[in-house]
Design a protein around this motif. Structure first.
Motif, PDB file in Angstrom:
ATOM      1  N   ALA A 139      13.709 -81.160  -9.989  1.00 43.39           N
ATOM      2  CA  ALA A 139      15.166 -81.225 -10.188  1.00 43.39           C
ATOM      3  C   ALA A 139      15.447 -81.171 -11.690  1.00 43.39           C
ATOM      4  N   TYR A 140      16.208 -80.181 -12.093  1.00 39.65           N
ATOM      5  CA  TYR A 140      16.569 -80.011 -13.503  1.00 39.65           C
ATOM      6  C   TYR A 140      18.049 -80.342 -13.614  1.00 39.65           C
ATOM      7  N   LEU A 141      18.334 -81.494 -14.203  1.00 44.38           N
ATOM      8  CA  LEU A 141      19.693 -82.042 -14.192  1.00 44.38           C
ATOM      9  C   LEU A 141      20.454 -81.533 -15.410  1.00 44.38           C
ATOM     10  N   GLN A 142      21.564 -80.849 -15.139  1.00 45.85           N
ATOM     11  CA  GLN A 142      22.303 -80.171 -16.228  1.00 45.85           C
ATOM     12  C   GLN A 142      23.590 -80.935 -16.558  1.00 45.85           C
ATOM     13  N   TYR A 143      23.759 -81.211 -17.834  1.00 46.37           N
ATOM     14  CA  TYR A 143      24.900 -82.006 -18.277  1.00 46.37           C
ATOM     15  C   TYR A 143      25.651 -81.304 -19.406  1.00 46.37           C
ATOM     16  N   PHE A 144      26.847 -81.839 -19.666  1.00 46.08           N
ATOM     17  CA  PHE A 144      27.599 -81.445 -20.865  1.00 46.08           C
ATOM     18  C   PHE A 144      28.220 -82.714 -21.425  1.00 46.08           C
ATOM     19  N   SER A 190      23.894 -90.422  -3.108  1.00 50.38           N
ATOM     20  CA  SER A 190      23.464 -91.747  -3.570  1.00 50.38           C
ATOM     21  C   SER A 190      22.627 -91.679  -4.850  1.00 50.38           C
ATOM     22  N   LEU A 191      22.181 -90.482  -5.218  1.00 48.72           N
ATOM     23  CA  LEU A 191      21.384 -90.367  -6.452  1.00 48.72           C
ATOM     24  C   LEU A 191      22.248 -90.146  -7.686  1.00 48.72           C
ATOM     25  N   LEU A 192      23.531 -89.849  -7.458  1.00 53.80           N
ATOM     26  CA  LEU A 192      24.368 -89.429  -8.588  1.00 53.80           C
ATOM     27  C   LEU A 192      24.577 -90.509  -9.633  1.00 53.80           C
ATOM     28  N   GLU A 193      24.684 -91.740  -9.179  1.00 59.38           N
ATOM     29  CA  GLU A 193      24.944 -92.819 -10.136  1.00 59.38           C
ATOM     30  C   GLU A 193      23.822 -92.876 -11.190  1.00 59.38           C
ATOM     31  N   GLU A 194      22.591 -92.783 -10.693  1.00 54.86           N
ATOM     32  CA  GLU A 194      21.461 -92.833 -11.619  1.00 54.86           C
ATOM     33  C   GLU A 194      21.435 -91.585 -12.517  1.00 54.86           C
ATOM     34  N   VAL A 195      21.866 -90.457 -11.947  1.00 53.77           N
ATOM     35  CA  VAL A 195      21.917 -89.218 -12.742  1.00 53.77           C
ATOM     36  C   VAL A 195      22.849 -89.413 -13.940  1.00 53.77           C
ATOM     37  N   TYR A 196      24.022 -89.988 -13.678  1.00 56.22           N
ATOM     38  CA  TYR A 196      24.960 -90.250 -14.787  1.00 56.22           C
ATOM     39  C   TYR A 196      24.379 -91.264 -15.768  1.00 56.22           C
ATOM     40  N   GLU A 227      23.849 -90.650 -19.713  1.00 53.94           N
ATOM     41  CA  GLU A 227      24.504 -91.483 -20.729  1.00 53.94           C
ATOM     42  C   GLU A 227      23.487 -92.141 -21.651  1.00 53.94           C
ATOM     43  N   ASN A 228      22.387 -92.591 -21.072  1.00 51.17           N
ATOM     44  CA  ASN A 228      21.335 -93.176 -21.911  1.00 51.17           C
ATOM     45  C   ASN A 228      20.792 -92.156 -22.904  1.00 51.17           C
ATOM     46  N   PHE A 229      20.692 -90.925 -22.434  1.00 44.06           N
ATOM     47  CA  PHE A 229      20.174 -89.878 -23.310  1.00 44.06           C
ATOM     48  C   PHE A 229      21.142 -89.613 -24.466  1.00 44.06           C
ATOM     49  N   VAL A 230      22.424 -89.557 -24.138  1.00 38.90           N
ATOM     50  CA  VAL A 230      23.441 -89.337 -25.176  1.00 38.90           C
ATOM     51  C   VAL A 230      23.404 -90.497 -26.196  1.00 38.90           C
ATOM     52  N   ASP A 231      23.291 -91.721 -25.705  1.00 38.80           N
ATOM     53  CA  ASP A 231      23.233 -92.888 -26.606  1.00 38.80           C
ATOM     54  C   ASP A 231      22.001 -92.828 -27.509  1.00 38.80           C
ATOM     55  N   GLU A 240      14.743 -82.831 -17.192  1.00 35.96           N
ATOM     56  CA  GLU A 240      13.944 -82.094 -16.216  1.00 35.96           C
ATOM     57  C   GLU A 240      12.853 -82.983 -15.634  1.00 35.96           C
ATOM     58  N   GLY A 241      12.727 -82.963 -14.330  1.00 29.33           N
ATOM     59  CA  GLY A 241      11.697 -83.807 -13.737  1.00 29.33           C
ATOM     60  C   GLY A 241      11.571 -83.628 -12.251  1.00 29.33           C
ATOM     61  N   VAL A 242      11.022 -84.645 -11.609  1.00 30.90           N
ATOM     62  CA  VAL A 242      10.809 -84.598 -10.160  1.00 30.90           C
ATOM     63  C   VAL A 242      11.226 -85.907  -9.501  1.00 30.90           C
ATOM     64  N   TYR A 243      11.662 -85.806  -8.257  1.00 29.51           N
ATOM     65  CA  TYR A 243      11.928 -86.983  -7.416  1.00 29.51           C
ATOM     66  C   TYR A 243      10.738 -87.184  -6.486  1.00 29.51           C
ATOM     67  N   ASP A 244      10.194 -88.394  -6.450  1.00 32.74           N
ATOM     68  CA  ASP A 244       9.047 -88.648  -5.571  1.00 32.74           C
ATOM     69  C   ASP A 244       9.516 -89.078  -4.177  1.00 32.74           C
ATOM     70  N   GLU A 245       8.580 -89.539  -3.363  1.00 29.67           N
ATOM     71  CA  GLU A 245       8.912 -89.832  -1.954  1.00 29.67           C
ATOM     72  C   GLU A 245       9.866 -91.011  -1.822  1.00 29.67           C
ATOM     73  N   ASN A 246       9.978 -91.821  -2.882  1.00 28.68           N
ATOM     74  CA  ASN A 246      10.941 -92.932  -2.847  1.00 28.68           C
ATOM     75  C   ASN A 246      12.232 -92.588  -3.592  1.00 28.68           C
ATOM     76  N   ALA A 247      12.442 -91.302  -3.827  1.00 33.00           N
ATOM     77  CA  ALA A 247      13.596 -90.813  -4.593  1.00 33.00           C
ATOM     78  C   ALA A 247      13.623 -91.389  -5.997  1.00 33.00           C
ATOM     79  N   LYS A 248      12.440 -91.707  -6.515  1.00 33.10           N
ATOM     80  CA  LYS A 248      12.341 -92.190  -7.895  1.00 33.10           C
ATOM     81  C   LYS A 248      12.130 -90.971  -8.800  1.00 33.10           C
ATOM     82  N   PHE A 249      12.930 -90.902  -9.858  1.00 35.03           N
ATOM     83  CA  PHE A 249      12.882 -89.734 -10.740  1.00 35.03           C
ATOM     84  C   PHE A 249      11.893 -89.956 -11.882  1.00 35.03           C
TER      85      PHE A 249
END
Ligand code: AMP
Length: 341
Positions: A187-192, A246-252, A256-260, A277-286
């Motif tokens: 999953a490659y998470l794209q932000y602005f 349910s994964l979106l909150e962590e995505v944001y 935000e942590n990256f921007v900070d 850029e990364g991967v989600y494992d079987e527990n949806a951990k990124f």
């Protein structure tokens, strides 16, 4: 209004179409060999023909850009073809933060920024002798996965490295970066991030399709083992992905942590588009193995707007258009220096 320029590759079409949709003049720095391709697109107002993209540093090219009050949109090809000193010496205003591009290219700096952002990362391995599980060996910069290889011990590392050197894929004195292999759904998470609005937007997610690793996955393991080629992770294209809501909150939170973190470590921070850029494992951990501190080519799949931007904008909004919109707003409010370096 400034003109928008970019290098003819990667996501140039999307960037310039977006700029045209916003009513801005578009300029393409185009290698002569690709002139025919780019002339097909009517939204490109002007081509600056070059033999090599490095000519962007030369006076002739710079003065054309200057005459048009150009803002240059950096992308992966700029990073792949120029070193950090060259990028930092570009006189034309660069959209976003050109200083952070060094942090993208240099693996040690990259790791530092990712740690500061608290991104969960695979462990890196300092010496080949310490390899005791499956690792991926990577090159510096934006190599696009070409020349990367998987190994599980030092002997394996030496054999594959030597093979790639003899094939001319990597060079003998290249410093390679070794990182634990993280398995899961790509999953490659794209932000602005807009410093004008002080707001983070989540644009979309893509997956990369990489050869030959994907091709190998389609044949039985018996045949895989018979191949004596070192499979690479060369990106061929991208496809879209939407996440469980349910994964979106962590995505944001990650964005935000990256921007900070970027604000802290590399002024003026992470302005404009970026990707984790990364991967989600079987527990949806990124687990995140990379970031790109500029527009990624994976946004090309959403040239007509992304699912998540359709929630934020009542019009087709590509990442290229979002960039142009930011430049327009900044110009109108006399804040261009806040979004360029
Ligand atoms: P990168 O240049 O780091 O984006 O890596 C190119 C490709 O290599 C990625 O798209 C992944 O398919 C793969 N990759 C890189 N690092 C890792 C990792 N630590 N674990 C699993 N796959 C990885």
């Amino acid at each position: 209004m400034p003109a928008i320029a970019t290098l003819g590759s990667h996501c140039a079409l999307q960037v310039l179409k977006g700029a045209k949709d916003e009513g801005l003049k578009t300029i393409l720095v185009c290698e002569k060999k690709r002139e025919k391709l780019y002339r097909r697109f009517p939204f490109i107002d002007e081509l600056i023909l070059v033999d090599s993209f490095k000519e962007i540093l030369e006076k002739k090219c710079q003065s054309t850009l200057e005459q048009n009050d150009t803002v240059l949109i950096p992308h992966g090809t700029l990073i792949a073809q120029m070193n950090s000193e060259e990028i930092e010496s570009i006189k034309t205003p660069v959209f976003g933060n050109k200083w952070i591009l060094r942090w993208e290219s240099d693996r040690v700096m990259k790791e530092k920024l990712m740690k500061e952002a608290n991104l969960p990362m695979p462990t890196s391995v300092l010496e080949p002798k310490d390899i005791n599980k499956l690792v991926i060996v990577k090159r510096q910069g934006a190599a696009g996965g070409k020349g990367y290889f998987l190994v599980a011990n030092e002997d394996d590392y030496n054999t594959k490295r030597n093979q790639l050197i003899s094939e001319g894929v990597i060079s003998k004195d290249e410093t390679l970066y070794i990182q634990e292999y993280a398995a899961g759904v790509l999953a490659y998470l794209q932000y602005f991030y807009s410093p004008l609005k002080e707001e983070l937007e989540f644009f979309g997610v893509d997956q990369r399709h990489e050869s030959d690793i994907e091709g190998l996955a389609r044949i039985p393991s018996e045949q895989q083992l018979k191949s004596n080629k070192v499979p690479s992770f060369n990106v061929i294209g991208n496809s879209p992905l939407v996440l469980r809501e349910s994964l979106l909150e962590e995505v944001y939170n990650m964005g935000e942590n990256f921007v900070d973190a970027a604000k802290k470590l590399v002024a003026p921070g992470m302005n404009g588009p970026f990707c984790i850029e990364g991967v989600y494992d079987e527990n949806a951990k990124f687990t995140s193995f990379e970031f790109s501190a500029r527009i990624v080519a994976g946004t090309n799949i959403y040239m007509d707007g992304s699912p998540y931007y359709s929630l934020l904008f009542n019009e087709s909004m590509s990442m290229g258009r979002r960039i142009a919109r930011e430049i327009k707003i900044a110009t109108e409010s006399n804040q261009l220096d806040r979004i360029t370096t």
